[in-house]
Design an enzyme around this catalytic site. Structure first.
Site, PDB file in Angstrom:
ATOM      1  N   ARG A 110       0.849  -1.194   0.000  1.00 26.26           N
ATOM      2  CA  ARG A 110       0.000   0.000   0.000  1.00 26.26           C
ATOM      3  C   ARG A 110       0.872   1.226   0.000  1.00 26.26           C
ATOM      4  O   ARG A 110       1.749   1.365   0.844  1.00 26.26           O
ATOM      5  CB  ARG A 110      -0.811   0.011   1.303  1.00 26.26           C
ATOM      6  CG  ARG A 110      -2.240  -0.136   1.124  1.00 26.26           C
ATOM      7  CD  ARG A 110      -3.022  -0.176   2.383  1.00 26.26           C
ATOM      8  NE  ARG A 110      -2.568   0.560   3.549  1.00 26.26           N
ATOM      9  CZ  ARG A 110      -3.384   0.990   4.492  1.00 26.26           C
ATOM     10  NH1 ARG A 110      -4.681   0.815   4.360  1.00 26.26           N
ATOM     11  NH2 ARG A 110      -2.937   1.601   5.550  1.00 26.26           N
ATOM     12  N   THR A 114      -1.179   7.528  -0.594  1.00 26.03           N
ATOM     13  CA  THR A 114      -2.467   7.410  -1.293  1.00 26.03           C
ATOM     14  C   THR A 114      -3.288   6.214  -0.823  1.00 26.03           C
ATOM     15  O   THR A 114      -4.488   6.134  -1.081  1.00 26.03           O
ATOM     16  CB  THR A 114      -2.237   7.253  -2.802  1.00 26.03           C
ATOM     17  OG1 THR A 114      -1.578   5.988  -3.016  1.00 26.03           O
ATOM     18  CG2 THR A 114      -1.381   8.362  -3.373  1.00 26.03           C
ATOM     19  N   ASP A 206       0.307  -2.461  12.389  1.00 21.88           N
ATOM     20  CA  ASP A 206       0.810  -2.917  11.094  1.00 21.88           C
ATOM     21  C   ASP A 206       1.174  -4.398  11.188  1.00 21.88           C
ATOM     22  O   ASP A 206       2.165  -4.763  11.827  1.00 21.88           O
ATOM     23  CB  ASP A 206       2.045  -2.091  10.695  1.00 21.88           C
ATOM     24  CG  ASP A 206       2.464  -2.373   9.268  1.00 21.88           C
ATOM     25  OD1 ASP A 206       2.690  -3.559   8.943  1.00 21.88           O
ATOM     26  OD2 ASP A 206       2.552  -1.423   8.474  1.00 21.88           O
TER      27      ASP A 206
HETATM   28  C1  PRP Z   1      -1.104  -4.345   4.649  1.00 16.42           C
HETATM   29  C2  PRP Z   1      -1.926  -5.604   4.853  1.00 16.42           C
HETATM   30  C3  PRP Z   1      -2.740  -5.666   3.595  1.00 16.42           C
HETATM   31  C4  PRP Z   1      -3.004  -4.219   3.304  1.00 16.42           C
HETATM   32  C5  PRP Z   1      -4.385  -3.863   3.763  1.00 16.42           C
HETATM   33  O1  PRP Z   1      -0.032  -4.599   3.843  1.00 16.42           O
HETATM   34  O2  PRP Z   1      -1.137  -6.746   5.075  1.00 16.42           O
HETATM   35  O3  PRP Z   1      -2.068  -6.269   2.506  1.00 16.42           O
HETATM   36  O4  PRP Z   1      -2.045  -3.453   4.046  1.00 16.42           O
HETATM   37  O5  PRP Z   1      -4.712  -2.564   3.425  1.00 16.42           O
HETATM   38  P1  PRP Z   1      -5.801  -2.214   2.311  1.00 16.42           P
HETATM   39  O6  PRP Z   1      -6.982  -3.080   2.575  1.00 16.42           O
HETATM   40  O7  PRP Z   1      -6.054  -0.741   2.542  1.00 16.42           O
HETATM   41  O8  PRP Z   1      -5.207  -2.469   0.959  1.00 16.42           O
HETATM   42  P2  PRP Z   1       1.091  -3.498   3.517  1.00 16.42           P
HETATM   43  O9  PRP Z   1       0.735  -2.777   2.273  1.00 16.42           O
HETATM   44  O10 PRP Z   1       1.348  -2.685   4.723  1.00 16.42           O
HETATM   45  O11 PRP Z   1       2.334  -4.386   3.137  1.00 16.42           O
HETATM   46  P3  PRP Z   1       3.163  -5.447   3.989  1.00 16.42           P
HETATM   47  O12 PRP Z   1       2.300  -6.692   4.092  1.00 16.42           O
HETATM   48  O13 PRP Z   1       4.365  -5.646   3.143  1.00 16.42           O
HETATM   49  O14 PRP Z   1       3.465  -4.867   5.346  1.00 16.42           O
HETATM   50  N1  URA Z   2      -2.398  -2.636   7.113  1.00 15.48           N
HETATM   51  C1  URA Z   2      -2.114  -3.063   8.363  1.00 15.48           C
HETATM   52  O1  URA Z   2      -1.162  -3.847   8.566  1.00 15.48           O
HETATM   53  N2  URA Z   2      -2.889  -2.624   9.380  1.00 15.48           N
HETATM   54  C2  URA Z   2      -3.918  -1.796   9.186  1.00 15.48           C
HETATM   55  O2  URA Z   2      -4.601  -1.436  10.159  1.00 15.48           O
HETATM   56  C3  URA Z   2      -4.188  -1.352   7.875  1.00 15.48           C
HETATM   57  C4  URA Z   2      -3.416  -1.794   6.856  1.00 15.48           C
END
Ligand code: PRP
Ligand code: URA
Length: 215
Positions: A110, A114, A206
């Site tokens: 993400r 944005t 997170d």
């Molecule tokens: C987090 C989570 C999802 C996403 C959820 O991943 O594991 O994939 O955000 O958010 P959304 O529903 O708004 O898309 P992140 O992008 O932080 O990546 P990571 O798993 O590498 O930490």
């Molecule tokens: N991704 C995460 O890991 N936690 C949140 O709350 C939202 C997005």
């Protein structure tokens, strides 16, 4: 105004053991090691729910006393597809239940400003169109990442997709269900809302950082 969605399409895994473990997962004092093992355990419970209708066939088994007709799962047709990174933490618990499952990967992050998903890696097992796909990611926030992963899987031919998350925001659930009329969604909790940074409230922070000890 609060966001509403079709609750009949969402399975909330509300078993007492799941809710107990989830409360520890949410706690900011829970350290990486424990967090990781809880994600693994919760994944197993979710996969148990999400595979309750796998097709069975009869098989003859010789017990020490006699022959009897038992049941076994038809074929070896499950694919686990984690959304990288955090989804990786859910894979081992599901493999414990379905050792023959094939594993695909969808790389998605993400954008911190944005909140839009960006895809950086995709690799699926052969025959994805004939498999029950367990698409896994602990967090469903805006729904952008899960929606993009579902779109990718549909384009690759996947027909039976079951999305397993641990904590979901109503906004994200609605986005996913509106995007795909056939996907089935499993979660341990439906939380209150997203904050201004699109983090889930109350959430657990997170998930990727807590699983991998980054930050
Ligand atoms: C987090 C989570 C999802 C996403 C959820 O991943 O594991 O994939 O955000 O958010 P959304 O529903 O708004 O898309 P992140 O992008 O932080 O990546 P990571 O798993 O590498 O930490
Ligand atoms: N991704 C995460 O890991 N936690 C949140 O709350 C939202 C997005």
């Amino acid at each position: 105004m609060s966001v509403t969605f079709d609750e009949s399409r969402v399975v909330v895994v509300d078993h007492p053991l799941v809710q107990h473990k989830l409360s520890i997962l949410r706690n900011k004092s829970t350290e990486t090691n424990k967090f990781r093992s809880l994600v693994r355990e919760l994944s197993m419970f979710e996969a148990y729910e999400a595979t309750h209708d796998l097709e069975l066939e009869d098989v003859e088994v010789e017990t020490p006393l006699e022959t009897c007709t038992c049941k076994r799962i038809v074929g070896k047709k499950v694919a686990i597809v984690p959304i990288l990174r955090a989804g990786l933490g859910m894979v081992d618990g599901i493999i414990d239940l379905v050792p023959s499952a094939r594993i695909g990967h969808v790389g998605m992050y993400r954008d911190p400003e944005t909140h839009e998903p960006h895809s950086y890696y995709c690799k699926l097992p052969a025959g994805i169109e004939d498999r029950t796909v367990l698409l896994v990611d602990p967090m469903l926030a805006t729904g952008g990442s899960l929606t993009a992963a579902i779109q990718f899987l549909r384009e690759a031919g996947a027909k039976d997709i079951r999305a397993l998350v641990m904590v979901a925001a109503p906004e994200g659930i609605k986005t996913v269900l509106d995007f795909d009329p056939d996907v089935r969604l499993y979660t341990c909790a439906v939380d209150r809302e997203l904050n201004e940074n699109a983090y889930i409230l109350p959430g657990l922070g997170d998930a990727g950082d807590r699983i991998f000890g980054t930050r």
